[in-house]
Structure formats: structure tokens, C-alpha cells
Write an enzyme that holds these catalytic residues in place. Structure first.
Site, PDB file in Angstrom:
ATOM      1  N   ASP A  39      42.515  41.124  55.390  1.00 20.05           N
ATOM      2  CA  ASP A  39      43.983  41.436  54.761  1.00 20.05           C
ATOM      3  C   ASP A  39      44.029  42.784  54.708  1.00 20.05           C
ATOM      4  O   ASP A  39      43.196  43.752  54.378  1.00 20.05           O
ATOM      5  CB  ASP A  39      44.316  40.845  53.238  1.00 20.05           C
ATOM      6  CG  ASP A  39      43.363  41.134  52.291  1.00 20.05           C
ATOM      7  OD1 ASP A  39      43.633  42.341  51.486  1.00 20.05           O
ATOM      8  OD2 ASP A  39      42.101  40.771  52.004  1.00 20.05           O
ATOM      9  N   GLU A 127      46.643  41.133  40.176  1.00 16.66           N
ATOM     10  CA  GLU A 127      45.641  42.065  39.655  1.00 16.66           C
ATOM     11  C   GLU A 127      45.852  42.817  38.300  1.00 16.66           C
ATOM     12  O   GLU A 127      44.956  43.267  37.847  1.00 16.66           O
ATOM     13  CB  GLU A 127      45.259  42.972  40.762  1.00 16.66           C
ATOM     14  CG  GLU A 127      45.098  42.407  42.015  1.00 16.66           C
ATOM     15  CD  GLU A 127      44.736  43.617  43.119  1.00 16.66           C
ATOM     16  OE1 GLU A 127      44.343  44.715  42.566  1.00 16.66           O
ATOM     17  OE2 GLU A 127      45.008  43.418  44.196  1.00 16.66           O
TER      18      GLU A 127
END
Length: 233
Positions: A39, A127
Site C-alpha cells: 500500500d 490510526e
């Protein structure tokens, strides 16, 4: 002959001294049979996708599309076109900001992550709690995931770190498939015993065609890429 042997040993020693040490898990794709992918975002700069596509071990890629309510990754349009051109299965992700208006975030993502361009289900990158209490943060996240589910008519993949999951998300995401990041061996174990489909095993991977570190991941052996295939209705 002895002099020649000494010269060869000296050369090999010099090569060893000047070769950067690499953790075994960074080169996982060289030693295992899992399906591997990457990614990336604008942080990787200009990617030579023809070279990446020629690396048959990298079979899928998740590309950063958006963040929060207004940010668009400057390389997304270029990356998704070229990743498709050179044969990778492509998915798109949104970096979630819990305090930003949820509808604004969804609209931002949908403007970039167009269904016709997707091979893999959307991914939501989780996150940060933005200093919200855990329950308030989870309420915001779950509402957003539900909005994404209704917009794309399929549940998104959720990406997060093992420690973040264990601290904030246990038993909260049972309806969603997970990509879990943990940059050490062995394979991650989640505190609530949850299964996950993909393990992001390094943030310092190297691959021909990308001049910086790149995140590498692998589909766990008990799963397949078909499980996160984008459904085109």
C-alpha cells in the site's frame, strides 16, 4: 592459491560490511508462498509501475485516496491508472479523522474512490482517536463504517495496528474484515482472538520500481483475495 583465497575472503568481508542488514520478515515474499501486496501514497513519489507490475510477487495494492474531509492524495489518480495498466489488483483507502464531519469525509472519499475503478473493497485506515475517549471514538468510527457500507453496498476493510486495536477496538469490529499492521515476527495475535485477512508485516519494504520504503503485506494462508473482491452491482 592461498593468496587468491585471502583476496576472495577479504572482498566478501567488505561486501558484508557495506550491505545494509535486512530483517528476515522484510523479504518474506522471497521465502513463502503467501499472496503479497503493497500500500502506498504520495510519500512514495513517482512509482515505476511497469517495474512493479513485473514483480509477480506483488499481486495487489491499496492506494491512499483521501484523508479527513478535504485532503486528496496528489498521486492517487496517476497511481490507480498505472497500477491497473500494469496488472495489479487495486483497492483504495481513506485515512479516518474521528473529529471531522463524517458526511464530509464520505463525500471526499467517494469523489475519488469510484466503484468502476476498484478491484478490492474500500479500506478505512484507522490510526488515531484524535484524543477522543474510546467510546466516543468508536461511536464515530462505527457510524462512518456504516455510512461507507451503505454507499458502496459492501462492508469496507479496516486497517489498524495491533496495539491500537487491542487498546481501543476489541469486540467492536466483528462485522468487518481486518488488515493488521505489526512490524515484527511472529504473526500478530489480537487480544480478543479476532481473525484478520491481511498482515502488513513491514513499513520498510523494498521493491524494484519504488525508490523509498514501502509497506508490504500478505494475505494470510487461511484466506484469499477473493474475500475482499469489490462487488460491482
Amino acid at each position: 592459491m592461498n593468496k587468491l583465497r585471502i583476496i576472495i575472503v577479504s572482498i566478501l568481508a567488505l561486501i558484508t560490511l557495506h550491505t545494509p542488514a535486512q530483517e528476515s520478515y522484510i523479504q518474506c515474499e522471497d521465502t513463502c508462498k503467501h499472496m503479497h501486496g503493497i500500500d502506498l501514497s504520495h510519500y512514495q513519489g513517482n512509482v515505476f509501475w511497469e517495474t512493479v507490475g513485473a514483480n509477480t510477487r506483488m499481486q495487489y495494492v491499496y492506494l491512499k485516496a483521501t484523508e479527513g474531509g478535504t485532503r486528496i492524495d496528489e498521486k492517487y489518480a496517476q497511481n490507480i491508472e498505472l497500477a491497473h495498466r500494469y496488472g495489479l489488483k487495486v483497492g483504495s483507502y481513506h485515512f479516518f479523522r474521528p473529529k471531522v464531519d463524517l458526511q464530509q469525509q464520505l463525500s471526499n472519499f467517494m469523489m475519488q474512490c469510484r466503484p468502476a475503478d476498484q478491484d478490492l473493497i474500500p479500506m478505512i485506515d484507522v490510526e488515531t482517536t484524535s484524543n477522543m475517549p474510546t467510546q466516543e471514538f468508536c461511536d464515530s468510527l462505527l457510524k462512518f463504517l456504516d455510512m461507507v457500507t451503505h454507499a458502496y453496498r459492501q462492508r469496507p476493510l479496516v486497517y489498524t495496528y495491533r496495539n491500537f486495536y487491542n487498546k481501543h477496538l476489541q469486540h467492536k469490529l466483528d462485522d468487518y474484515q481486518l488488515m493488521i499492521a505489526q512490524y515484527s515476527e511472529p504473526e500478530p495475535v489480537l487480544a480478543d482472538g479476532r481473525d484478520y485477512i491481511i498482515w502488513q508485516y513491514t513499513g520498510k519494504g523494498r521493491i524494484n520500481g519504488i525508490n523509498t520504503f514501502v509497506d508490504k503485506s500478505r494475505v494470510m494462508g487461511r484466506h484469499s483475495l477473493r474475500e475482499i473482491r469489490f462487488k460491482h452491482f
